[in-house]
Design a protein around this motif. Structure first.
Motif, PDB file in Angstrom:
ATOM      1  N   ASP A 142      47.511  45.883  43.643  1.00  0.00           N
ATOM      2  CA  ASP A 142      48.576  46.504  43.073  1.00  0.00           C
ATOM      3  C   ASP A 142      49.068  45.991  41.886  1.00  0.00           C
ATOM      4  OD1 ASP A 142      50.719  48.593  43.889  1.00  0.00           O
ATOM      5  OD2 ASP A 142      52.060  47.287  43.377  1.00  0.00           O
ATOM      6  N   PHE A 143      48.888  44.729  41.517  1.00  0.00           N
ATOM      7  CA  PHE A 143      49.165  44.076  40.214  1.00  0.00           C
ATOM      8  C   PHE A 143      47.981  44.430  39.279  1.00  0.00           C
ATOM      9  CE2 PHE A 143      48.683  40.660  37.319  1.00  0.00           C
ATOM     10  CZ  PHE A 143      50.148  40.243  36.980  1.00  0.00           C
ATOM     11  N   GLY A 144      46.842  44.865  39.820  1.00  0.00           N
ATOM     12  CA  GLY A 144      45.934  45.373  38.741  1.00  0.00           C
ATOM     13  C   GLY A 144      44.455  44.303  38.914  1.00  0.00           C
ATOM     14  N   PHE A 145      44.554  43.597  39.689  1.00  0.00           N
ATOM     15  CA  PHE A 145      43.406  42.809  39.888  1.00  0.00           C
ATOM     16  C   PHE A 145      42.300  43.622  40.352  1.00  0.00           C
ATOM     17  CE2 PHE A 145      46.070  38.983  39.332  1.00  0.00           C
ATOM     18  CZ  PHE A 145      45.416  38.593  38.238  1.00  0.00           C
ATOM     19  N   ARG A 146      40.930  43.755  40.002  1.00  0.00           N
ATOM     20  CA  ARG A 146      39.945  44.121  40.945  1.00  0.00           C
ATOM     21  C   ARG A 146      38.927  43.164  41.396  1.00  0.00           C
ATOM     22  NH1 ARG A 146      38.337  49.168  40.008  1.00  0.00           N
ATOM     23  NH2 ARG A 146      37.903  48.895  42.309  1.00  0.00           N
ATOM     24  N   ALA A 147      39.048  41.934  40.960  1.00  0.00           N
ATOM     25  CA  ALA A 147      38.221  41.012  41.415  1.00  0.00           C
ATOM     26  C   ALA A 147      38.850  39.646  41.381  1.00  0.00           C
ATOM     27  CB  ALA A 147      36.799  40.910  40.675  1.00  0.00           C
ATOM     28  N   ILE A 157      37.400  35.472  41.600  1.00  0.00           N
ATOM     29  CA  ILE A 157      36.224  34.868  41.662  1.00  0.00           C
ATOM     30  C   ILE A 157      36.702  33.339  42.137  1.00  0.00           C
ATOM     31  CG2 ILE A 157      34.603  33.354  40.046  1.00  0.00           C
ATOM     32  CD1 ILE A 157      34.607  35.766  38.171  1.00  0.00           C
ATOM     33  N   ALA A 158      35.823  32.673  42.991  1.00  0.00           N
ATOM     34  CA  ALA A 158      36.516  31.473  43.487  1.00  0.00           C
ATOM     35  C   ALA A 158      35.261  30.687  44.260  1.00  0.00           C
ATOM     36  CB  ALA A 158      37.725  31.648  44.632  1.00  0.00           C
ATOM     37  N   PRO A 159      35.480  29.208  44.383  1.00  0.00           N
ATOM     38  CA  PRO A 159      34.227  28.706  45.136  1.00  0.00           C
ATOM     39  C   PRO A 159      34.050  29.023  46.397  1.00  0.00           C
ATOM     40  CG  PRO A 159      35.432  27.171  43.904  1.00  0.00           C
ATOM     41  CD  PRO A 159      36.152  28.307  43.847  1.00  0.00           C
ATOM     42  N   SER A 160      35.305  29.182  47.007  1.00  0.00           N
ATOM     43  CA  SER A 160      35.256  29.637  48.604  1.00  0.00           C
ATOM     44  C   SER A 160      36.469  30.241  49.002  1.00  0.00           C
ATOM     45  CB  SER A 160      35.164  28.396  49.489  1.00  0.00           C
ATOM     46  OG  SER A 160      36.113  27.573  49.118  1.00  0.00           O
ATOM     47  N   PHE A 161      36.450  31.449  49.930  1.00  0.00           N
ATOM     48  CA  PHE A 161      37.618  32.064  50.396  1.00  0.00           C
ATOM     49  C   PHE A 161      37.726  31.752  51.970  1.00  0.00           C
ATOM     50  CE2 PHE A 161      36.004  34.382  46.828  1.00  0.00           C
ATOM     51  CZ  PHE A 161      37.273  34.654  46.185  1.00  0.00           C
ATOM     52  N   ALA A 162      38.860  32.057  52.350  1.00  0.00           N
ATOM     53  CA  ALA A 162      39.256  32.196  53.826  1.00  0.00           C
ATOM     54  C   ALA A 162      38.659  33.295  54.305  1.00  0.00           C
ATOM     55  CB  ALA A 162      40.896  32.011  54.046  1.00  0.00           C
ATOM     56  N   ASP A 163      38.197  32.962  55.514  1.00  0.00           N
ATOM     57  CA  ASP A 163      37.459  34.356  56.062  1.00  0.00           C
ATOM     58  C   ASP A 163      38.366  35.488  56.296  1.00  0.00           C
ATOM     59  OD1 ASP A 163      35.279  33.047  56.596  1.00  0.00           O
ATOM     60  OD2 ASP A 163      35.740  32.350  58.766  1.00  0.00           O
ATOM     61  N   ILE A 164      39.512  35.703  56.706  1.00  0.00           N
ATOM     62  CA  ILE A 164      40.204  36.760  56.946  1.00  0.00           C
ATOM     63  C   ILE A 164      40.686  37.534  55.536  1.00  0.00           C
ATOM     64  CG2 ILE A 164      41.871  37.986  58.157  1.00  0.00           C
ATOM     65  CD1 ILE A 164      42.275  35.691  60.333  1.00  0.00           C
ATOM     66  N   PHE A 165      41.062  36.680  54.895  1.00  0.00           N
ATOM     67  CA  PHE A 165      41.602  37.265  53.417  1.00  0.00           C
ATOM     68  C   PHE A 165      39.996  38.075  52.759  1.00  0.00           C
ATOM     69  CE2 PHE A 165      41.452  36.706  48.932  1.00  0.00           C
ATOM     70  CZ  PHE A 165      42.728  37.424  48.583  1.00  0.00           C
ATOM     71  N   GLY A 180      38.903  47.634  48.285  1.00  0.00           N
ATOM     72  CA  GLY A 180      38.311  48.029  46.695  1.00  0.00           C
ATOM     73  C   GLY A 180      38.688  46.804  45.819  1.00  0.00           C
ATOM     74  N   LEU A 181      38.751  45.617  46.677  1.00  0.00           N
ATOM     75  CA  LEU A 181      38.923  44.371  45.742  1.00  0.00           C
ATOM     76  C   LEU A 181      37.767  43.424  45.844  1.00  0.00           C
ATOM     77  CD1 LEU A 181      41.170  42.614  43.919  1.00  0.00           C
ATOM     78  CD2 LEU A 181      41.802  41.796  45.953  1.00  0.00           C
ATOM     79  N   LEU A 182      36.881  42.889  44.991  1.00  0.00           N
ATOM     80  CA  LEU A 182      35.786  42.365  45.162  1.00  0.00           C
ATOM     81  C   LEU A 182      35.954  40.911  44.807  1.00  0.00           C
ATOM     82  CD1 LEU A 182      32.602  42.422  45.603  1.00  0.00           C
ATOM     83  CD2 LEU A 182      32.558  42.740  43.135  1.00  0.00           C
ATOM     84  N   PRO A 183      35.932  40.180  45.956  1.00  0.00           N
ATOM     85  CA  PRO A 183      35.876  38.492  46.037  1.00  0.00           C
ATOM     86  C   PRO A 183      34.446  38.110  45.904  1.00  0.00           C
ATOM     87  CG  PRO A 183      35.865  39.468  48.432  1.00  0.00           C
ATOM     88  CD  PRO A 183      35.839  40.553  47.618  1.00  0.00           C
ATOM     89  N   ILE A 184      34.361  37.346  44.714  1.00  0.00           N
ATOM     90  CA  ILE A 184      33.192  36.948  44.437  1.00  0.00           C
ATOM     91  C   ILE A 184      32.910  35.177  44.703  1.00  0.00           C
ATOM     92  CG2 ILE A 184      31.408  36.413  42.339  1.00  0.00           C
ATOM     93  CD1 ILE A 184      32.624  39.105  41.297  1.00  0.00           C
ATOM     94  N   VAL A 185      32.144  34.759  45.485  1.00  0.00           N
ATOM     95  CA  VAL A 185      31.746  33.112  45.661  1.00  0.00           C
ATOM     96  C   VAL A 185      30.500  32.773  44.638  1.00  0.00           C
ATOM     97  CG1 VAL A 185      31.138  31.719  47.127  1.00  0.00           C
ATOM     98  CG2 VAL A 185      32.173  33.656  48.016  1.00  0.00           C
ATOM     99  N   LEU A 186      31.181  32.112  43.817  1.00  0.00           N
ATOM    100  CA  LEU A 186      30.382  31.156  42.879  1.00  0.00           C
ATOM    101  C   LEU A 186      30.369  29.496  42.992  1.00  0.00           C
ATOM    102  CD1 LEU A 186      31.008  33.159  39.468  1.00  0.00           C
ATOM    103  CD2 LEU A 186      29.055  33.490  40.999  1.00  0.00           C
ATOM    104  N   GLU A 187      29.251  28.996  42.762  1.00  0.00           N
ATOM    105  CA  GLU A 187      29.078  27.664  42.903  1.00  0.00           C
ATOM    106  C   GLU A 187      30.375  26.820  42.129  1.00  0.00           C
ATOM    107  OE1 GLU A 187      26.864  25.564  44.158  1.00  0.00           O
ATOM    108  OE2 GLU A 187      25.715  27.055  44.661  1.00  0.00           O
ATOM    109  N   GLU A 188      30.740  25.899  42.688  1.00  0.00           N
ATOM    110  CA  GLU A 188      31.916  25.129  42.246  1.00  0.00           C
ATOM    111  C   GLU A 188      31.701  24.898  40.682  1.00  0.00           C
ATOM    112  OE1 GLU A 188      33.727  22.440  44.687  1.00  0.00           O
ATOM    113  OE2 GLU A 188      35.515  21.856  43.647  1.00  0.00           O
TER     114      GLU A 188
END
Lengths: 215, 485
Positions: free
Chosen positions: A101-106, A108-116, A124-132
């Motif tokens: 709702d704020f306007g984020f579409r993606a 990017i983080a080194p890790s995410f919690a599972d449920i989130f 339609g929000l893309l969580p992207i895991v990249l190396e730290e």
């Protein structure tokens, strides 16, 4: 659900580890029975200097001048750079709803919690895991260069930096398919309704106590 | 071929279909519903013209928004003063009526925190898959079930299809062997586990809790441990079925009876990991080394034994961790090196899906009996987890112990665990809390939460600061000995 194919947008920081869902959207806003309207209260306790409450007009509230999303050069940001274990805590889908709702579409983080992580894909929000180290590098470049924009190409599974450099990322095939096409999971699952009924009939025979106990 | 873990077996038993893309359709036996995460899901069903696939799998109750204060509570749904909270509870009523879902309403005998009433009524059973739009659904894993929290989109998905689209998690075994010392409870065990593996230590795993110390816990204790699996990052926590499980489940209202009970017990006897099962990760703790725990920071991994001091960020070499500790100490208003027992409390909360069961209230009452809350402590809330827990506690006279100690005896609700009803901390206030999260603002804007066991919370309420409950118990034992002599 809205589709996600390619997105180019301004990056903004949420520069701390273990950002929990209470921090993303405090509980008083969970009293809403709608899916929309959570944007003004995203990171409420960090963004404003006072306590927020549901239904309030946030435009008059005192802003925290040090919070990055309040800074002029991050206005209009749509790609959030974050640290490890982003989205830990509760299962509230209000967290991705607020980011969206704020306007984020993606994110990017080194890790995410599972449920989130899972909840993001449903919206339609893309969580992207990249190396730290890669995320560290993105943070550095973003801090060094105002107007730092990233392009995300889901089809190619690439994050493209302003200098054209590309970074590959992994995404689950099913989730990618649903996001690219904006597909509703329920409709897809119901295509397997016969399998579900067959399982259910077998289960009812094996473990009848699992059925009709609560009426 | 290696044997199966408990999680492998539960997964296999509920596998409807494996898909080529690596996902699977998993069948859901029990779906618990509360007012906060369900309205948008019901609305989704309505908009798509769908109905629940299996109504008898659904059980609903309001818990997060309902008042704990008796006067306000007596007014039922209409009596809820906060208008937005009231609308949410009314919406649950309407949805349960429209979709013909069984609901334990606000003041009905079956009402309570959703994770307390599930096991207590037998609505959740061994061998089930259990979901709820609430991350503490992991609680039900204590029964030998596969239970985890889901988001609202998945709430709608399960209502519409009875299934979830899942990828199998990895297996982790957390084994606690040995004998727990006196005054050391299930809460201390799980806080020590989280302190050891961190809040992301279990991400991507289903955790099975095993070992002699876990086996020695009651069902209530096992629920406390599984409840906080999510605080270690694991969506699901579980404990194998044994005689303790069967004794607990037998004769619960929704549990199988007669010949079906025998058949169920036979099926449930398989619900343990095989001796040769392989886990992707194994974590071991010695029960004797676990002390009563107190969290000092703003994440459940920021926890220390009661005999310890608040850590010094300067001693931390990892930059991210050091910044985290510095920020936490600032928010919590604590100084590096300060003794945990020197932390002064403003309020005490005993309740939540972690610690509001009868055993928890008995433990708190045993410490409080014959004492008064410290003058400096503004409020001590005792919030039973369900109407049934409340009734049992009153039958045992526990409520009188609390009231005589100057504590407040409240109505079943989530209450100050997350402060969605009127119970909350003021800015800067320190609270000894038996709940599960010490995040910034969790118990109220600017509030400072310290996670502890019920007996530690009661001891803190009396002393006004943290005390080692084992010392109190030793003193009490000595006094009793002196009196005998």
């Amino acid at each position: 659900m809205k589709a996600f194919t390619q997105h180019k947008g301004l990056a903004a920081p949420m520069d701390r580890a273990n950002v929990d869902t209470d921090l993303i959207i405090p509980k008083q806003f969970l009293k809403s029975i709608k899916r929309t309207g959570f944007g003004p209260n995203l990171f409420d306790e960090l963004r404003y200097l006072d306590e927020g409450f549901p239904g309030q007009d946030c435009s008059d509230r005192p802003l925290n001048p040090e919070f990055p999303l309040n800074l002029p050069h991050y206005q209009g940001a749509s790609v959030l750079l974050a640290r490890e274990n982003f989205g830990c805590g509760s299962s509230r889908e209000h967290a991705p709803w607020a980011l969206d709702d704020f306007g984020f579409r993606a994110v990017i983080a080194p890790s995410f919690a599972d449920i989130f992580f899972n909840n993001c894909f449903k919206n339609g929000l893309l969580p992207i895991v990249l190396e730290e180290e890669v995320v560290d590098q993105l943070f550095e470049e973003m801090y060094a260069q105002q107007g730092y924009e990233l392009t995300i190409d889901l089809e190619k599974q690439q994050v493209i930096k302003p200098n054209g450099e590309t970074i590959g990322f992994e995404v689950d095939a099913f989730r990618k398919h649903c996001l690219l096409n904006g597909l509703d999971d329920i409709g897809l699952t119901l295509e397997d309704a016969d399998d579900i009924r067959a399982y259910e009939a077998k289960r009812r025979e094996q473990a009848p106590w699992l059925f009709d106990a609560v009426k | 071929m290696a044997g199966q873990t408990l999680y492998d077996k539960l997964w296999q038993d509920h596998l409807v279909k494996s898909r080529e893309d690596g996902t699977a359709l998993i069948y859901i036996d029990r779906h618990l519903i509360h007012e906060v995460t369900s309205p948008q899901a019901f609305e989704g069903l309505r908009l798509a013209g769908r109905k629940p696939w299996r109504k008898d799998s659904l059980v609903a109750t309001p818990d997060h928004n309902v008042p704990s204060e008796a006067g306000e509570r007596a007014g039922g749904v209409e009596g809820i003063r906060d208008q937005v909270s009231r609308i949410q509870v009314q919406t649950l009523d309407e949805n349960c009526r429209d979709f013909d879902v069984v609901q334990f309403g606000i003041n009905e005998p079956g009402q309570g925190i959703v994770h307390v009433i599930g096991p207590e009524t037998g609505a959740t059973l061994p061998g089930m898959t259990v979901v709820c739009g609430d991350s503490h659904t992991s609680t039900h894993g204590a029964l030998g079930a596969l239970a985890h929290g889901i988001g609202t989109s998945e709430v709608e998905h399960v209502m519409a299809t009875q299934c979830l689209i899942q990828k199998k998690m990895k297996n982790m075994l957390v084994r606690v062997d040995g004998e727990l010392g006196p005054g050391v409870t299930a809460k201390d065990v799980v806080l020590a586990i989280i302190g050891k593996i961190g809040t992301a230590g279990g991400t991507g795993y289903a955790i099975e809790f095993g070992g002699s110390a876990i086996r020695s816990l009651s069902m209530e204790g096992r629920m406390t441990v599984c409840n906080m699996a999510i605080e270690a990052g694991a969506r699901a926590g579980m404990v194998a079925v044994d005689q303790v499980t069967l004794d607990y489940v037998k004769d619960k209202p929704y549990a199988p009876k007669g010949a079906q009970w025998d058949k169920a017990v036979e099926a449930w006897s398989q619900l343990h990991s095989d001796d040769d099962a392989v886990f992707d990760a194994v974590v071991e703790l010695r029960a004797e080394e676990i002390e009563p725990q107190v969290s000092w920071g703003t994440s459940p991994e920021m926890v220390a034994p009661v005999s310890a001091n608040v850590p010094d960020p300067a001693a931390e070499t990892d930059t991210t961790k050091r910044t985290g500790i510095e920020r936490a100490l600032e928010y919590m208003g604590l100084t590096a090196g300060q003794k945990i027992t020197d932390i002064q409390l403003d309020r005490v909360f005993i309740g939540s899906c972690t610690n509001s069961r009868i055993e928890d209230l008995r433990a708190a009452a045993a410490v409080a009996k014959g004492h008064k809350k410290a003058e400096s402590v503004k409020q001590v809330l005792i919030v039973p987890g369900s109407q049934a827990v409340k009734a049992q506690a009153e039958k045992e006279g526990l409520h009188k112990v609390f009231i005589e100690a100057g504590f407040e005896w409240r109505e079943p609700s989530c209450s100050m665990c997350l402060a969605m009803n009127a119970d909350k901390l003021g800015a800067g206030e320190h609270c000894a809390s038996t709940s599960n999260r010490n995040f910034e603002g969790r118990q109220g804007y600017g509030g400072r939460t310290h996670l502890v066991s019920p007996s530690m919370a009661a001891a803190a309420a009396i002393a006004g600061h943290f005390v080692d409950v084992r010392e109190l118990q030793r003193d009490a034992a000595l006094t009793a000995e002196e009196m005998q002599q």
